[in-house]
Scaffold this motif. Structure first.
Motif, PDB file in Angstrom:
ATOM      1  N   MET A   1      -8.437 -14.768  67.241  1.00  0.00           N
ATOM      2  CA  MET A   1      -8.639 -15.637  65.903  1.00  0.00           C
ATOM      3  C   MET A   1     -10.090 -16.303  67.298  1.00  0.00           C
ATOM      4  SD  MET A   1      -7.046 -19.344  68.262  1.00  0.00           S
ATOM      5  CE  MET A   1      -5.827 -19.091  67.464  1.00  0.00           C
ATOM      6  N   ALA A 280     -11.926 -26.397  60.830  1.00  0.00           N
ATOM      7  CA  ALA A 280     -11.788 -25.018  61.249  1.00  0.00           C
ATOM      8  C   ALA A 280     -11.057 -23.803  59.962  1.00  0.00           C
ATOM      9  CB  ALA A 280     -10.786 -25.405  62.276  1.00  0.00           C
ATOM     10  N   VAL A 281     -10.720 -25.354  59.339  1.00  0.00           N
ATOM     11  CA  VAL A 281      -9.352 -24.144  57.805  1.00  0.00           C
ATOM     12  C   VAL A 281      -9.969 -23.764  57.187  1.00  0.00           C
ATOM     13  CG1 VAL A 281      -7.387 -24.693  55.741  1.00  0.00           C
ATOM     14  CG2 VAL A 281      -7.458 -26.086  58.555  1.00  0.00           C
ATOM     15  N   HIS A 284     -11.816 -20.895  57.914  1.00  0.00           N
ATOM     16  CA  HIS A 284     -10.261 -19.706  57.987  1.00  0.00           C
ATOM     17  C   HIS A 284     -10.407 -19.182  56.992  1.00  0.00           C
ATOM     18  CE1 HIS A 284      -6.594 -18.072  58.831  1.00  0.00           C
ATOM     19  NE2 HIS A 284      -6.128 -18.565  58.188  1.00  0.00           N
ATOM     20  N   TYR A 301      -4.995 -26.016  51.120  1.00  0.00           N
ATOM     21  CA  TYR A 301      -5.374 -26.771  52.340  1.00  0.00           C
ATOM     22  C   TYR A 301      -6.313 -27.041  52.605  1.00  0.00           C
ATOM     23  CZ  TYR A 301      -0.126 -25.274  53.761  1.00  0.00           C
ATOM     24  OH  TYR A 301       1.110 -25.825  54.306  1.00  0.00           O
ATOM     25  N   ILE A 361       0.708 -25.812  47.929  1.00  0.00           N
ATOM     26  CA  ILE A 361       1.050 -25.644  49.067  1.00  0.00           C
ATOM     27  C   ILE A 361       3.063 -25.809  49.423  1.00  0.00           C
ATOM     28  CG2 ILE A 361       1.192 -26.936  51.646  1.00  0.00           C
ATOM     29  CD1 ILE A 361      -1.383 -27.965  49.940  1.00  0.00           C
ATOM     30  N   GLU A 364       5.197 -22.205  48.969  1.00  0.00           N
ATOM     31  CA  GLU A 364       5.361 -21.331  49.341  1.00  0.00           C
ATOM     32  C   GLU A 364       7.360 -21.627  49.834  1.00  0.00           C
ATOM     33  OE1 GLU A 364       2.805 -20.160  53.056  1.00  0.00           O
ATOM     34  OE2 GLU A 364       2.901 -21.549  53.053  1.00  0.00           O
ATOM     35  N   PHE A 365       7.324 -20.219  50.498  1.00  0.00           N
ATOM     36  CA  PHE A 365       8.675 -20.242  51.769  1.00  0.00           C
ATOM     37  C   PHE A 365       8.293 -19.275  52.264  1.00  0.00           C
ATOM     38  CE2 PHE A 365      12.747 -19.502  52.504  1.00  0.00           C
ATOM     39  CZ  PHE A 365      13.470 -21.058  52.706  1.00  0.00           C
ATOM     40  N   PRO A 366       9.162 -20.154  53.706  1.00  0.00           N
ATOM     41  CA  PRO A 366       9.052 -20.991  53.848  1.00  0.00           C
ATOM     42  C   PRO A 366       7.574 -21.967  54.214  1.00  0.00           C
ATOM     43  CG  PRO A 366       8.895 -19.932  56.381  1.00  0.00           C
ATOM     44  CD  PRO A 366       8.420 -18.816  55.056  1.00  0.00           C
ATOM     45  N   ILE A 367       7.823 -23.352  53.834  1.00  0.00           N
ATOM     46  CA  ILE A 367       6.628 -24.402  53.849  1.00  0.00           C
ATOM     47  C   ILE A 367       5.893 -24.203  54.966  1.00  0.00           C
ATOM     48  CG2 ILE A 367       7.784 -26.086  53.948  1.00  0.00           C
ATOM     49  CD1 ILE A 367       6.015 -27.677  52.469  1.00  0.00           C
ATOM     50  N   GLY A 368       4.404 -24.635  54.576  1.00  0.00           N
ATOM     51  CA  GLY A 368       3.469 -24.243  55.947  1.00  0.00           C
ATOM     52  C   GLY A 368       3.537 -22.053  56.023  1.00  0.00           C
ATOM     53  N   LEU A 371      -0.801 -21.249  57.017  1.00  0.00           N
ATOM     54  CA  LEU A 371      -1.592 -20.914  58.095  1.00  0.00           C
ATOM     55  C   LEU A 371      -1.117 -21.093  59.779  1.00  0.00           C
ATOM     56  CD1 LEU A 371      -3.605 -24.049  57.006  1.00  0.00           C
ATOM     57  CD2 LEU A 371      -4.719 -21.883  57.912  1.00  0.00           C
ATOM     58  N   ARG A 372      -0.233 -20.200  59.358  1.00  0.00           N
ATOM     59  CA  ARG A 372       0.831 -20.257  60.572  1.00  0.00           C
ATOM     60  C   ARG A 372       0.711 -18.323  61.047  1.00  0.00           C
ATOM     61  NH1 ARG A 372       5.811 -22.625  59.689  1.00  0.00           N
ATOM     62  NH2 ARG A 372       7.064 -20.718  59.520  1.00  0.00           N
TER      63      ARG A 372
END
Lengths: 372, 293
Positions: A1, A280-281, A284, A301, A361, A364-368, A371-372
Motif C-alpha cells: 500500500m 486516493a481512489v 489507485h 468508484y 458498482i 459486483e458480488f459481493p458488492i464492494g 476496493l477491498r
C-alpha cells in the motif's frame, strides 16, 4: 500500500510546476500546453517514439493532476491526450499513431470527442450520424452535441453509423472516425451554458474523410467506446477543480467574522477529507491500469467519488459560503467561486451519469469487492 | 497511490476469517486472539514485530464483519497499547521475553483492566466521556496527557475500522437478501433503485475505509493527533449507519426486528456512542485543524 505519490510521480508533478512557474504571466493556455509538450510532460504515458516518456498511466495521473491544479483547462488535456490520443494509441494503425500522437504530445494539436447527439444524452448507441462509402472515402452527415473546447480543436473522434446494425442490435454498425475540424462541411455552433466555457454543437454536412481515418474495426466501434470514455471518466479533472474551489473558499472564510469562520471549520475539514479520499481512489485506479486498460468498476468508484466530492464543495460554496460573505467578494475569488456554483450540476453528469457508475458498482458480488 | 494490501495484510485477513469465525460467542478477547494465532505477535514474542496501526485496523474491520463483540477485543488492544507501547516504550527487541511474561501474568491474574477517559469537545463545549474495558486497576488516562491522546486516537481509529466492518456485514446481508427476495415478479436486486441503494452504501463504505487506511497505513504516528483522523472516524461512523439503513430496507416491514439485522443495525448506531456522533467528530476535527493552524 502506498498512500502518497511515489517519488517518480512527485518528480513529474514538480516538473510540471517548474515549467508553469517559469511561464510568463501573459502566456495563454495554448502556449502553456505547448511549453509542457516541449518538455514531454503532456503525455508521459505515450511511447517515446510518439512524443511521450514511455511511463505508466499512474505517472500520467500525477501529471494530469498537476496541470489541473495550476488552473489549465484540464478537460482539454483529458479529452485530447487521454480520450482521443488514448484511442489512437490503443486502437489506431501505425500510420495514424505516427501522424497524430507526436502532435498531441507536443501540445500543438487539440482534439474533441463527438459522441453524443441531440436527444441521445449519455446513451451513445442512439446516434443517427451516418457515414456512407464513396470510393476510397466516407461521407459523414449528422449533428453532434455537448462538446467542450471544440473551438480549440483541430481533430475529433466521431462515432457514426456505417450500417443499420440489423441483426447485431443497437450496438452493431457503429464505427469511429477521425475528423479534421477544418474540413469542408464542418460547422461549429456555440451553445451557451451557465458555466463557462460554452458547449458546441457540431454539424457535419457531407464531410469527406478518407478510409485511413477509421479507428478500430468497421461497424464494430462500440466495444471500443467504454475504454475510450474510461480514459475520460477517472475523475482527475473534477478533483483539481474541487481542490481549487476549496482552497479559494478556505481563504475567503478567513475574511469572515471570527464566529462565522469558526462555524465553517468543520465543513472545510469534511469537504477536504472527501476530496482526499476520492483522490486516493482515482490514483489507485490509475496504479492498477494494465497499460491503458483500467478496471471499469474501480474507475466507476473513482469517477463517482471525484465528481461528488467536487460537487459537494461547489454546493457548500453556493449554500453556505457565498451567503455568509454577503456579496463582500470580488476579483478572481468571486469568479472562481461563482464558476463552482454554476458548474456543480454537471459534475455528476458529464463523462457518464451517476446511474451508469452505480450500475457498474452494483454488478459486483459481493458488492464492494473491487476496493477491498 | 496504491490501496491494495500486501501479502502480509491479506494473510492476516485470511487468518482472521478462517479462525475467528469459529470462536464461540462466549470467547474472551484474549481467546479470540489466541485462536487467530495473533498472541505471539501481540506480545512481540520471539522474532515477531508488534502490529502496526494498519494491521489493527484490518483486524478490527474483520471482527466487525464477523459480528464479534467490540468491547472484548477493544479492551485487549487498548490494554496492549497502553501498557506495552507506551509504558514499555515500544521496544520489543529489548523486552520481548520480559513483556511476554508480564502479559501472561496479568492475563492469568485477571488484570485485563483499563479505564480510560476521552474528552471530545464539541462546538457547544460539551464533553463526551467513555470508559473502555473491564477491570479494576490499571490506568486512568486523561485526554490532556500526550501519551493518552495517541492511545485515544489509535483506539478511535480501530473502533472506526470496526464500524466499517459492521457496515460491510450489513451490506453483505443486504445483497444476499436482495438476491433472494422477489418483488413484482423479479428479484429485489434487479430493481435499479435497490441496486443503486446498495451501490451508494458500498461507495460510502469504500471511501470510509480509504480514509482509515490513509491515517493508519505506513507511518503511523504523524497521523495521530491530526484533524484528518477525526474526519476519518466520522466518515466510518456515517458509512456504518448508511449501510445499516440500506440493509434494513431489504427486509421490508420486518426491518430492524429481523434477527439477522438486529445486531448489525443496533451496533452500527452504537458506534456513535463509542466514537462520537459524526457531527461532533467533524466539529472536533475543525477545532483540531484550527488549533494546528
Amino acid at each position: 500500500m502506498r498512500r502518497e505519490l511515489s517519488p517518480a510521480q512527485q518528480s513529474l508533478a514538480n516538473e510540471v510546476d517548474a515549467v508553469l512557474y517559469r511561464a510568463v504571466q501573459a502566456s495563454g493556455h495554448r502556449e502553456l500546453f505547448a511549453m509542457l509538450g516541449s518538455e514531454k510532460l503532456l503525455a508521459v504515458h505515450y511511447p517515446r517514439r510518439y512524443g511521450g516518456r514511455g511511463l505508466s498511466l499512474s505517472e500520467q495521473a500525477a501529471v494530469a493532476e498537476a496541470i489541473g491544479m495550476r488552473g489549465l483547462p484540464d478537460v482539454v488535456h483529458l479529452v485530447t491526450v487521454h480520450a482521443v490520443g488514448g484511442a489512437i494509441l490503443a486502437f489506431g494503425s501505425s500510420p495514424q499513431r505516427s501522424r497524430w500522437l507526436p502532435e498531441i504530445a507536443a501540445g500543438r494539436l487539440f482534439a474533441s470527442l463527438l459522441l453524443s447527439e441531440p436527444g441521445a444524452g449519455s446513451d451513445l448507441t442512439r446516434i443517427e450520424t451516418m457515414a456512407e462509402p464513396s470510393g476510397d472515402s466516407w461521407i459523414l452527415t449528422g449533428t453532434k452535441t455537448w462538446s467542450l473546447h471544440t473551438d480549440w480543436s483541430d481533430l475529433a473522434l466521431c462515432s457514426v453509423r456505417t450500417s443499420d446494425g440489423v441483426g447485431s442490435g443497437r450496438y452493431g454498425g457503429i464505427s469511429l472516425f477521425l475528423v479534421e475540424l477544418a474540413a469542408p462541411g464542418v460547422k461549429l455552433i456555440e451553445v451557451p451554458r451557465l458555466a463557462s466555457p460554452p458547449y458546441f454543437q457540431v454539424d457535419l454536412r457531407e464531410v469527406r474523410v478518407d478510409a485511413g481515418a477509421l479507428i478500430g474495426p468497421l461497424h464494430r466501434g462500440w466495444p471500443l467506446l467504454p475504454t475510450i470514455i474510461g480514459f475520460e471518466r477517472w475523475g482527475f479533472d473534477y478533483l483539481s477543480r474541487g481542490r481549487l474551489w476549496l482552497r479559494t473558499a478556505a481563504a475567503e472564510c478567513g475574511r469572515l467574522p471570527e464566529r462565522a469562520a469558526a462555524a465553517m471549520k468543520a465543513d472545510l475539514v469534511r469537504l477536504g477529507q472527501a476530496l482526499d479520499n476520492a483522490r486516493a481512489v482515482a490514483f489507485h485506479a490509475a496504479y492498477h491500469a494494465d497499460g491503458l486498460d483500467m478496471d471499469e468498476i474501480v474507475v466507476a468508484y473513482a469517477k463517482l467519488a471525484c465528481g461528488r466530492a467536487a460537487q459537494s464543495v461547489a454546493h457548500w460554496i453556493g449554500q453556505e459560503l457565498l451567503p455568509a460573505l454577503g456579496g463582500q467578494i470580488d476579483g478572481a475569488a468571486a469568479v472562481t467561486l461563482q464558476a463552482a456554483v454554476a458548474e456543480a450540476p454537471e459534475l455528476t453528469i458529464s463523462g457518464g451519469p451517476v446511474d451508469l457508475q452505480l450500475d457498474l458498482i452494483a454488478s459486483e458480488f459481493p458488492i464492494g469487492r473491487a476496493l477491498r | 497511490m496504491n490501496l491494495s494490501l500486501d501479502s502480509a495484510g491479506r494473510q492476516l485477513i485470511a487468518a482472521i476469517r478462517d479462525r475467528a469465525a469459529i470462536a464461540p460467542a462466549s470467547a474472551s478477547g484474549w481467546d479470540v486472539f489466541d485462536l487467530i494465532g495473533l498472541t505471539p505477535v501481540l506480545t512481540a514474542d520471539g522474532d515477531s514485530q508488534p502490529l502496526g496501526l494498519l494491521e489493527w485496523c484490518l483486524i478490527f474491520e474483520e471482527l466487525g464483519a464477523l459480528g464479534r463483540d467490540l468491547a472484548q477485543m477493544r479492551s485487549v488492544r487498548t490494554f496492549l497499547d497502553v501498557f506495552v507501547w507506551e509504558s514499555e516504550g515500544r521496544d520489543p527487541g529489548s523486552s520481548a521475553e520480559a513483556f511476554a511474561g508480564w502479559v501472561a501474568a496479568r492475563r492469568s491474574a485477571g488484570h485485563a483492566t483499563l479505564s480510560m477517559r476521552r474528552s471530545l469537545p464539541s462546538s457547544a463545549g460539551q464533553e463526551q466521556a467513555w470508559h473502555a474495558a473491564v477491570s479494576t486497576a490499571a490506568a486512568e488516562l486523561s485526554a490532556e496527557a500526550p501519551a493518552s491522546r495517541m492511545s485515544v486516537d489509535r483506539d478511535l481509529l480501530t473502533c472506526a475500522a470496526y464500524a466499517v466492518g459492521v457496515g460491510r456485514r450489513c451490506l453483505e446481508i443486504a445483497q444476499d437478501r436482495a438476491g433472494e427476495r422477489v418483488l413484482g415478479g423479479k428479484r429485489l436486486l434487479e430493481h435499479q433503485s435497490t441496486a443503486h441503494r446498495l451501490a451508494e452504501a458500498a461507495v460510502c463504505l469504500a471511501l470510509a475505509r480509504v480514509g482509515i487506511w490513509r491515517c493508519a497505513g505506513g507511518r503511523d504516528e504523524p497521523q495521530l493527533g491530526d484533524h484528518r483522523l477525526l474526519a476519518a472516524v466520522a466518515d466510518a461512523v456515517m458509512a456504518g449507519l448508511a449501510c445499516s439503513r440500506a440493509a434494513v430496507q431489504m427486509f421490508g416491514a420486518a426491518g430492524t426486528s429481523d434477527p439477522v439485522m438486529t445486531w448489525p443495525y443496533h451496533t452500527a448506531h452504537g458506534m456513535t456512542a463509542v466514537c462520537g456522533s459524526p457531527r461532533a467528530l467533524w466539529e472536533s476535527a475543525g477545532d483540531r485543524q484550527g488549533g494546528a493552524a
